[in-house]
Design a protein around this motif. Sequence first.
Motif, PDB file in Angstrom:
ATOM      1  N   LEU A   1     -10.466  -5.736  -1.835  1.00 25.00           N
ATOM      2  CA  LEU A   1     -10.400  -6.441  -0.559  1.00 25.00           C
ATOM      3  C   LEU A   1      -9.558  -5.684   0.475  1.00 25.00           C
ATOM      4  CD1 LEU A   1      -9.994 -10.144  -1.735  1.00 25.00           C
ATOM      5  CD2 LEU A   1     -12.027  -9.090  -0.757  1.00 25.00           C
ATOM      6  N   LEU A   2      -8.707  -4.774   0.017  1.00 30.13           N
ATOM      7  CA  LEU A   2      -7.867  -3.999   0.932  1.00 30.13           C
ATOM      8  C   LEU A   2      -8.644  -2.886   1.635  1.00 30.13           C
ATOM      9  CD1 LEU A   2      -4.593  -3.684  -1.188  1.00 30.13           C
ATOM     10  CD2 LEU A   2      -4.968  -5.110   0.837  1.00 30.13           C
ATOM     11  N   LEU A   3      -9.909  -2.678   1.254  1.00 32.08           N
ATOM     12  CA  LEU A   3     -10.711  -1.627   1.879  1.00 32.08           C
ATOM     13  C   LEU A   3     -10.767  -1.796   3.391  1.00 32.08           C
ATOM     14  CD1 LEU A   3     -12.657   0.810   1.555  1.00 32.08           C
ATOM     15  CD2 LEU A   3     -14.520  -0.846   1.284  1.00 32.08           C
ATOM     16  N   GLU A   4     -10.897  -3.048   3.858  1.00 28.23           N
ATOM     17  CA  GLU A   4     -10.954  -3.306   5.287  1.00 28.23           C
ATOM     18  C   GLU A   4      -9.752  -4.159   5.713  1.00 28.23           C
ATOM     19  OE1 GLU A   4     -15.239  -3.534   6.900  1.00 28.23           O
ATOM     20  OE2 GLU A   4     -15.401  -4.373   4.879  1.00 28.23           O
ATOM     21  N   ALA A   5      -8.584  -3.741   5.243  1.00 30.23           N
ATOM     22  CA  ALA A   5      -7.364  -4.507   5.472  1.00 30.23           C
ATOM     23  C   ALA A   5      -6.983  -4.606   6.942  1.00 30.23           C
ATOM     24  CB  ALA A   5      -6.209  -3.878   4.688  1.00 30.23           C
ATOM     25  N   PHE A   6      -7.380  -3.629   7.753  1.00 25.61           N
ATOM     26  CA  PHE A   6      -6.939  -3.584   9.147  1.00 25.61           C
ATOM     27  C   PHE A   6      -8.061  -3.841  10.159  1.00 25.61           C
ATOM     28  CE2 PHE A   6      -4.324  -0.574   6.643  1.00 25.61           C
ATOM     29  CZ  PHE A   6      -3.176  -1.336   6.605  1.00 25.61           C
TER      30      PHE A   6
ATOM     31  N   ASP B   1      -2.321   6.853  -0.936  1.00 25.03           N
ATOM     32  CA  ASP B   1      -1.846   5.466  -1.008  1.00 25.03           C
ATOM     33  C   ASP B   1      -2.997   4.494  -0.831  1.00 25.03           C
ATOM     34  OD1 ASP B   1       0.858   6.181  -1.261  1.00 25.03           O
ATOM     35  OD2 ASP B   1       1.190   6.162   0.897  1.00 25.03           O
ATOM     36  N   PHE B   2      -3.789   4.737   0.204  1.00 23.03           N
ATOM     37  CA  PHE B   2      -4.905   3.845   0.552  1.00 23.03           C
ATOM     38  C   PHE B   2      -5.914   3.790  -0.584  1.00 23.03           C
ATOM     39  CE2 PHE B   2      -8.884   2.863   2.921  1.00 23.03           C
ATOM     40  CZ  PHE B   2      -8.486   1.690   3.528  1.00 23.03           C
ATOM     41  N   ASP B   3      -6.231   4.960  -1.139  1.00 23.22           N
ATOM     42  CA  ASP B   3      -7.186   5.050  -2.244  1.00 23.22           C
ATOM     43  C   ASP B   3      -6.703   4.234  -3.440  1.00 23.22           C
ATOM     44  OD1 ASP B   3      -8.112   6.460  -4.883  1.00 23.22           O
ATOM     45  OD2 ASP B   3      -9.545   7.156  -3.376  1.00 23.22           O
TER      46      ASP B   3
ATOM     47  N   MET C   1       0.789  -1.234   0.000  1.00 15.87           N
ATOM     48  CA  MET C   1       0.000   0.000   0.000  1.00 15.87           C
ATOM     49  C   MET C   1       0.824   1.289   0.000  1.00 15.87           C
ATOM     50  SD  MET C   1      -2.972  -1.168   2.723  1.00 15.87           S
ATOM     51  CE  MET C   1      -4.326  -0.218   2.072  1.00 15.87           C
ATOM     52  N   ASP C   2       2.086   1.206   0.387  1.00 13.15           N
ATOM     53  CA  ASP C   2       2.911   2.415   0.523  1.00 13.15           C
ATOM     54  C   ASP C   2       3.558   2.769  -0.811  1.00 13.15           C
ATOM     55  OD1 ASP C   2       4.438   4.517   1.442  1.00 13.15           O
ATOM     56  OD2 ASP C   2       5.967   3.229   2.362  1.00 13.15           O
TER      57      ASP C   2
END
Length: 209
Positions: A180-185, A170-172, A158-159
């Motif tokens: 699937l990375l929308l709720e990665a954490f 970065d996140f966007d 992501m970075d």
Amino acid sequence: FKALFSNYLDNLKNIINSKAISKTEIECLICDFNVLLREQINPGKANGLDRQNFRSILYNKFGMSDAIIMDAVFRTFDTDVDSFISVKEWIEGLSVFLRGTLDEKIKFCFQVYDSNGDNYITKEEMFHMLRNSLIQLPNDEDPEEGVKDMVEITLKRMDYDHDGKVSLADFDKAVREENLLLEAFGTCLPDRKSIRGFEQQVFQHQLEK
């Protein structure tokens, strides 16, 4: 009174600026909010929904159970930082929960994960959230080392500007490349089943028309 209430709903609609939530649905959400306010464990605190009761709503209505994530969702809903969820904040937050666009969900999830509000998701924030959700998984190795490895893997994914943390940009970009990375954490948005159940309960009289 009806004219004043109608104007109030129109103002809320303009503030939310979402075509997905109708004026009638906003009215239903206000009614639901008032019911929840009356049912609060500490009814004397009438400024809005407090943290304890809001977490109960997230658990009972949307199936959330991670304490850290629920507190972070509360903080994200609570835009005026007064430790209560007002009716306006309730509707604004639920508009993203129920009918949010990808843009709105990306911004919402980023704010949830950015626990200190510095506009970055740092390694420490990633570790804190992932440790809470993964630490109980059975593992022969040191679970914290596994979480650290997960943080490093996610950070590399992501970075994009390689500054050691994840910005909104970065996140966007990461989420648009892999949803699937929308709720990665951690799970901070309700699933479709919970959304359907909530809408059937709260918008029931509208759906029956």
